[in-house]
Design a protein around this motif. Structure first.
Motif, PDB file in Angstrom:
ATOM      1  N   PHE A  81       0.852  -1.184   0.000  1.00 44.23           N
ATOM      2  CA  PHE A  81       0.000   0.000   0.000  1.00 44.23           C
ATOM      3  C   PHE A  81       0.891   1.237   0.000  1.00 44.23           C
ATOM      4  CE2 PHE A  81      -2.183  -3.453   2.111  1.00 44.23           C
ATOM      5  CZ  PHE A  81      -3.435  -3.444   1.503  1.00 44.23           C
ATOM      6  N   TYR A  82       0.815   2.005  -1.089  1.00 45.20           N
ATOM      7  CA  TYR A  82       1.622   3.214  -1.249  1.00 45.20           C
ATOM      8  C   TYR A  82       0.762   4.440  -1.007  1.00 45.20           C
ATOM      9  CZ  TYR A  82       5.079   0.230  -3.542  1.00 45.20           C
ATOM     10  OH  TYR A  82       5.991  -0.750  -3.821  1.00 45.20           O
ATOM     11  N   ASP A  83       1.279   5.365  -0.228  1.00 42.89           N
ATOM     12  CA  ASP A  83       0.607   6.622   0.043  1.00 42.89           C
ATOM     13  C   ASP A  83       0.772   7.523  -1.180  1.00 42.89           C
ATOM     14  OD1 ASP A  83      -0.695   8.626   1.433  1.00 42.89           O
ATOM     15  OD2 ASP A  83       1.051   9.205   2.604  1.00 42.89           O
ATOM     16  N   VAL A  84      -0.346   7.924  -1.767  1.00 39.55           N
ATOM     17  CA  VAL A  84      -0.315   8.827  -2.916  1.00 39.55           C
ATOM     18  C   VAL A  84      -1.240   9.998  -2.632  1.00 39.55           C
ATOM     19  CG1 VAL A  84       0.225   7.009  -4.575  1.00 39.55           C
ATOM     20  CG2 VAL A  84      -2.141   7.596  -4.164  1.00 39.55           C
ATOM     21  N   TYR A  85      -1.092  11.049  -3.401  1.00 36.73           N
ATOM     22  CA  TYR A  85      -1.955  12.205  -3.209  1.00 36.73           C
ATOM     23  C   TYR A  85      -3.404  11.820  -3.471  1.00 36.73           C
ATOM     24  CZ  TYR A  85       2.269  14.936  -2.944  1.00 36.73           C
ATOM     25  OH  TYR A  85       3.466  15.430  -2.552  1.00 36.73           O
ATOM     26  N   GLY A  86      -4.235  11.958  -2.457  1.00 36.68           N
ATOM     27  CA  GLY A  86      -5.652  11.699  -2.609  1.00 36.68           C
ATOM     28  C   GLY A  86      -6.084  10.272  -2.345  1.00 36.68           C
ATOM     29  N   GLY A  87      -5.162   9.382  -1.982  1.00 35.36           N
ATOM     30  CA  GLY A  87      -5.573   8.008  -1.717  1.00 35.36           C
ATOM     31  C   GLY A  87      -4.414   7.040  -1.594  1.00 35.36           C
ATOM     32  N   THR A  88      -4.609   5.844  -2.156  1.00 37.76           N
ATOM     33  CA  THR A  88      -3.659   4.739  -1.985  1.00 37.76           C
ATOM     34  C   THR A  88      -3.486   4.002  -3.310  1.00 37.76           C
ATOM     35  OG1 THR A  88      -4.392   4.468   0.290  1.00 37.76           O
ATOM     36  CG2 THR A  88      -3.214   2.616  -0.683  1.00 37.76           C
ATOM     37  N   PHE A  89      -2.247   3.668  -3.613  1.00 37.27           N
ATOM     38  CA  PHE A  89      -1.945   2.794  -4.743  1.00 37.27           C
ATOM     39  C   PHE A  89      -1.681   1.416  -4.157  1.00 37.27           C
ATOM     40  CE2 PHE A  89       0.871   1.114  -8.137  1.00 37.27           C
ATOM     41  CZ  PHE A  89      -0.006   1.253  -9.195  1.00 37.27           C
ATOM     42  N   VAL A  90      -2.451   0.406  -4.594  1.00 33.99           N
ATOM     43  CA  VAL A  90      -2.380  -0.953  -4.059  1.00 33.99           C
ATOM     44  C   VAL A  90      -1.738  -1.859  -5.107  1.00 33.99           C
ATOM     45  CG1 VAL A  90      -3.730  -2.902  -3.148  1.00 33.99           C
ATOM     46  CG2 VAL A  90      -4.514  -0.540  -2.759  1.00 33.99           C
ATOM     47  N   VAL A  91      -0.761  -2.658  -4.676  1.00 34.22           N
ATOM     48  CA  VAL A  91      -0.110  -3.628  -5.558  1.00 34.22           C
ATOM     49  C   VAL A  91      -0.182  -4.988  -4.882  1.00 34.22           C
ATOM     50  CG1 VAL A  91       2.022  -4.309  -6.710  1.00 34.22           C
ATOM     51  CG2 VAL A  91       1.463  -1.877  -6.468  1.00 34.22           C
ATOM     52  N   ALA A  92      -0.779  -5.960  -5.583  1.00 32.21           N
ATOM     53  CA  ALA A  92      -0.900  -7.327  -5.049  1.00 32.21           C
ATOM     54  C   ALA A  92      -0.175  -8.295  -5.970  1.00 32.21           C
ATOM     55  CB  ALA A  92      -2.369  -7.722  -4.942  1.00 32.21           C
ATOM     56  N   ASP A  93       0.624  -9.175  -5.368  1.00 33.51           N
ATOM     57  CA  ASP A  93       1.341 -10.222  -6.096  1.00 33.51           C
ATOM     58  C   ASP A  93       1.140 -11.510  -5.306  1.00 33.51           C
ATOM     59  OD1 ASP A  93       3.034 -11.738  -7.654  1.00 33.51           O
ATOM     60  OD2 ASP A  93       4.859 -10.691  -7.056  1.00 33.51           O
ATOM     61  N   ILE A  94       0.296 -12.402  -5.822  1.00 32.67           N
ATOM     62  CA  ILE A  94      -0.117 -13.601  -5.088  1.00 32.67           C
ATOM     63  C   ILE A  94       0.188 -14.833  -5.935  1.00 32.67           C
ATOM     64  CG2 ILE A  94      -2.020 -14.744  -3.867  1.00 32.67           C
ATOM     65  CD1 ILE A  94      -1.388 -11.931  -2.772  1.00 32.67           C
ATOM     66  N   ARG A  95       0.641 -15.911  -5.295  1.00 31.73           N
ATOM     67  CA  ARG A  95       1.006 -17.160  -5.981  1.00 31.73           C
ATOM     68  C   ARG A  95       0.221 -18.344  -5.417  1.00 31.73           C
ATOM     69  NH1 ARG A  95       3.263 -14.309  -9.524  1.00 31.73           N
ATOM     70  NH2 ARG A  95       5.344 -13.536  -9.232  1.00 31.73           N
ATOM     71  N   ASN A  96       0.052 -19.368  -6.248  1.00 31.54           N
ATOM     72  CA  ASN A  96      -0.529 -20.664  -5.865  1.00 31.54           C
ATOM     73  C   ASN A  96      -1.989 -20.588  -5.443  1.00 31.54           C
ATOM     74  OD1 ASN A  96       2.041 -21.904  -6.310  1.00 31.54           O
ATOM     75  ND2 ASN A  96       2.663 -21.178  -4.279  1.00 31.54           N
ATOM     76  N   LEU A  97      -2.752 -19.730  -6.084  1.00 35.91           N
ATOM     77  CA  LEU A  97      -4.179 -19.653  -5.782  1.00 35.91           C
ATOM     78  C   LEU A  97      -4.905 -20.886  -6.310  1.00 35.91           C
ATOM     79  CD1 LEU A  97      -4.717 -15.900  -6.591  1.00 35.91           C
ATOM     80  CD2 LEU A  97      -5.213 -16.987  -4.408  1.00 35.91           C
TER      81      LEU A  97
END
Length: 144
Positions: free
Chosen positions: A30-46
């Protein structure tokens, strides 16, 4: 600059599968950006390796045991307008990568809560949570 002079995430959840899905692993940043949040998900073996999986922030503060706590919803909105309602993850070959912006929360708002991945897609209409099925994996959101 879009990111607030930030090269590392404000908060991270290390995601692990439950007893039924022990091989699921990944990270949600979760990255703090102006006006909200930038979310990056990297998931394996679902499970269901080529399928959508519900992806939410829950109010619980621990993954042990994995909690069925409600979606993070500080403004008491109907689903899918909860602050913790995020786009479903699309797995391909059991792997999912997602990156998106949200103005529903800032990273500091969700530290201490949990990220949850469900077995089924979120239908974005059923109340109260989109009928995403059982929890597959969970990660506690911690400040970096």
């Amino acid at each position: 600059m879009f990111f607030k002079n930030q090269t590392k995430p404000y908060a991270v959840a290390e995601v692990s599968g439950n007893a039924n899905y022990p091989d699921v692993k990944g990270r949600v940043s979760f990255y703090d950006v102006y006006g909200g949040t930038f979310v990056v998900a990297d998931i394996r073996n679902l499970p269901d390796s080529d399928s959508f999986h519900g992806f939410h922030i829950h109010d619980g503060n621990s993954c042990m045991p994995m909690q069925e706590g409600g979606h993070y919803n500080p403004t008491n909105q109907p689903h899918p307008m909860h602050a913790g309602d995020m786009p479903s993850l699309l797995a391909g070959g059991g792997m999912a990568f997602s990156a998106f912006y949200t103005n529903r929360f800032y990273p500091e708002d969700i530290v201490g809560k949990v990220v949850v991945i469900h077995a089924n897609p979120d239908d974005f209409k059923s109340q109260p949570s989109g009928n995403p099925g059982p929890i597959v994996a969970c990660g506690e959101i911690k400040e970096r």
